[in-house]
Design a protein around this motif. Sequence first.
Motif, PDB file in Angstrom:
ATOM      1  N   LEU A 177      -1.586   0.620  -4.216  1.00  0.00           N
ATOM      2  CA  LEU A 177      -0.886   0.195  -5.361  1.00  0.00           C
ATOM      3  C   LEU A 177       0.350   0.607  -5.206  1.00  0.00           C
ATOM      4  CD1 LEU A 177      -3.675   0.252  -7.970  1.00  0.00           C
ATOM      5  CD2 LEU A 177      -2.654  -1.514  -7.192  1.00  0.00           C
ATOM      6  N   LEU A 211       3.163  -1.624  -4.503  1.00  0.00           N
ATOM      7  CA  LEU A 211       2.961  -3.049  -5.154  1.00  0.00           C
ATOM      8  C   LEU A 211       3.612  -2.819  -6.512  1.00  0.00           C
ATOM      9  CD1 LEU A 211      -0.876  -4.089  -4.724  1.00  0.00           C
ATOM     10  CD2 LEU A 211       1.345  -4.828  -3.326  1.00  0.00           C
ATOM     11  N   MET A 251       4.890  -6.218  -8.175  1.00  0.00           N
ATOM     12  CA  MET A 251       3.981  -7.116  -8.273  1.00  0.00           C
ATOM     13  C   MET A 251       3.758  -7.262  -9.936  1.00  0.00           C
ATOM     14  SD  MET A 251       0.571  -8.136  -6.062  1.00  0.00           S
ATOM     15  CE  MET A 251       1.426  -8.482  -4.535  1.00  0.00           C
ATOM     16  N   LYS A 252       3.315  -8.186 -10.465  1.00  0.00           N
ATOM     17  CA  LYS A 252       2.832  -8.475 -11.885  1.00  0.00           C
ATOM     18  C   LYS A 252       1.491  -7.774 -12.056  1.00  0.00           C
ATOM     19  CE  LYS A 252       2.981 -12.793 -12.864  1.00  0.00           C
ATOM     20  NZ  LYS A 252       2.949 -14.145 -13.539  1.00  0.00           N
ATOM     21  N   LYS A 253       1.135  -6.795 -13.235  1.00  0.00           N
ATOM     22  CA  LYS A 253      -0.170  -5.972 -13.276  1.00  0.00           C
ATOM     23  C   LYS A 253      -1.326  -6.812 -12.893  1.00  0.00           C
ATOM     24  CE  LYS A 253      -1.894  -2.450 -16.123  1.00  0.00           C
ATOM     25  NZ  LYS A 253      -2.197  -1.935 -17.386  1.00  0.00           N
ATOM     26  N   ASN A 261      -1.772  -9.547 -11.066  1.00  0.00           N
ATOM     27  CA  ASN A 261      -1.642  -9.901  -9.792  1.00  0.00           C
ATOM     28  C   ASN A 261      -2.387  -8.636  -8.722  1.00  0.00           C
ATOM     29  OD1 ASN A 261      -1.208 -12.277 -10.237  1.00  0.00           O
ATOM     30  ND2 ASN A 261       0.884 -12.228  -9.619  1.00  0.00           N
ATOM     31  N   LYS A 262      -1.735  -7.463  -9.333  1.00  0.00           N
ATOM     32  CA  LYS A 262      -2.074  -6.192  -8.586  1.00  0.00           C
ATOM     33  C   LYS A 262      -3.446  -5.985  -8.239  1.00  0.00           C
ATOM     34  CE  LYS A 262       1.845  -3.530  -9.912  1.00  0.00           C
ATOM     35  NZ  LYS A 262       2.253  -2.142 -10.641  1.00  0.00           N
ATOM     36  N   LYS A 263      -4.398  -6.027  -9.193  1.00  0.00           N
ATOM     37  CA  LYS A 263      -5.735  -5.730  -9.107  1.00  0.00           C
ATOM     38  C   LYS A 263      -6.488  -6.713  -8.026  1.00  0.00           C
ATOM     39  CE  LYS A 263      -7.958  -3.252 -12.846  1.00  0.00           C
ATOM     40  NZ  LYS A 263      -8.761  -3.465 -13.961  1.00  0.00           N
ATOM     41  N   ARG A 282      -4.912  -8.190  -5.580  1.00  0.00           N
ATOM     42  CA  ARG A 282      -4.265  -8.113  -4.175  1.00  0.00           C
ATOM     43  C   ARG A 282      -4.981  -6.577  -3.522  1.00  0.00           C
ATOM     44  NH1 ARG A 282      -3.394 -10.193   0.338  1.00  0.00           N
ATOM     45  NH2 ARG A 282      -1.814  -8.886   1.483  1.00  0.00           N
ATOM     46  N   LEU A 283      -5.262  -5.808  -4.649  1.00  0.00           N
ATOM     47  CA  LEU A 283      -5.978  -4.609  -4.203  1.00  0.00           C
ATOM     48  C   LEU A 283      -7.355  -5.046  -3.532  1.00  0.00           C
ATOM     49  CD1 LEU A 283      -6.227  -1.538  -3.891  1.00  0.00           C
ATOM     50  CD2 LEU A 283      -7.074  -1.646  -6.237  1.00  0.00           C
ATOM     51  N   ARG A 321      -2.105  -0.632   3.000  1.00  0.00           N
ATOM     52  CA  ARG A 321      -0.946  -0.494   2.158  1.00  0.00           C
ATOM     53  C   ARG A 321       0.240  -1.126   2.965  1.00  0.00           C
ATOM     54  NH1 ARG A 321       1.219   5.698   1.564  1.00  0.00           N
ATOM     55  NH2 ARG A 321       1.624   5.016   3.609  1.00  0.00           N
ATOM     56  N   PRO A 360       1.924  -5.864   0.201  1.00  0.00           N
ATOM     57  CA  PRO A 360       2.888  -6.487  -0.704  1.00  0.00           C
ATOM     58  C   PRO A 360       3.236  -7.963   0.248  1.00  0.00           C
ATOM     59  CG  PRO A 360       3.514  -4.451   0.040  1.00  0.00           C
ATOM     60  CD  PRO A 360       2.443  -4.541   0.745  1.00  0.00           C
TER      61      PRO A 360
END
Length: 228
Positions: free
Chosen positions: A102, A105, A108-110, A112-114, A116-117, A149, A153
Amino acid sequence: MFVAIEDVCFSYSNAKTKALDNFTLKIEKGEVISILGRSGSGKSTVLRLLAGLEKPEKGRLVIQDEVLFDNKTFLQPEKRGIGMVFQDYALFPHLTVAENILFGLFRMKKSNKKKRLKEVLELVELQDFEKRYPHQLSGGQQQRVAIARAVAPNPHLILLDEPFSNLDAELQGKIREELRDILKKANITSIFVTHDEKDAHILADRIVRLKDGRIDFIGRPCDMLDTY
Ligand code: ADP
Ligand code: ADP
């Protein structure tokens, strides 16, 4: 052409000879390129110039129609959309696997982060490891976190510098094949540096062999055998 490195020259300030002498390389989207050569041949310098850690004396660097460097332009490293994986993984020891990924990232918008993770953990097959700390992982697993990691992004290009050199021989073989699968599955354009021909043969679509800062061979792995 997706990545274009054109007529790049570079010398370190205290050096008598050029670290890179008129280096030219064009890379297609999704291609895996291996830069092969002995210690001191200029391999790391190619990565340093692309990443923006050094500035070429002349030449041009372009990724997806964006000029990173020419006689008028020098794009800052953080704006280049390039991910990096180094030999010592450089994970943050006090952060979990999820937090390490994370970290990259932050733009990145919150919401979307989850997502993408989850995607990148699946890509490197570490879904069940997100709460672990680096010291609770094997060398190969740590290396996969470093890859996740770097990829998270969605960089245009991934640079890998001797990514296997700290792993034992058996693990190297396994990770080599895993890495190729990961890069191909995600259609990630990448350049990886190695002094190990086996790495290059197994992983690369094309090999660039350097000798004293100049290209000595460029082509498919199967065509390199004839050049010795
Ligand atoms: P590698 O293991 O990738 O071949 P090197 O051993 O060539 O790396 O270099 C290790 C580090 O030392 C790098 O950061 C490189 O920039 C630096 N370095 C290499 N050669 C010299 C040199 N002649 N003078 C100063 N620094 C150097
Ligand atoms: P490789 O990655 O293939 O080992 P490098 O790109 O690190 O090669 O180095 C290319 C040449 O530049 C070598 O002659 C090396 O000694 C020299 N070099 C690398 N880093 C430095 C540095 N920081 N200062 C001076 N010379 C360097």
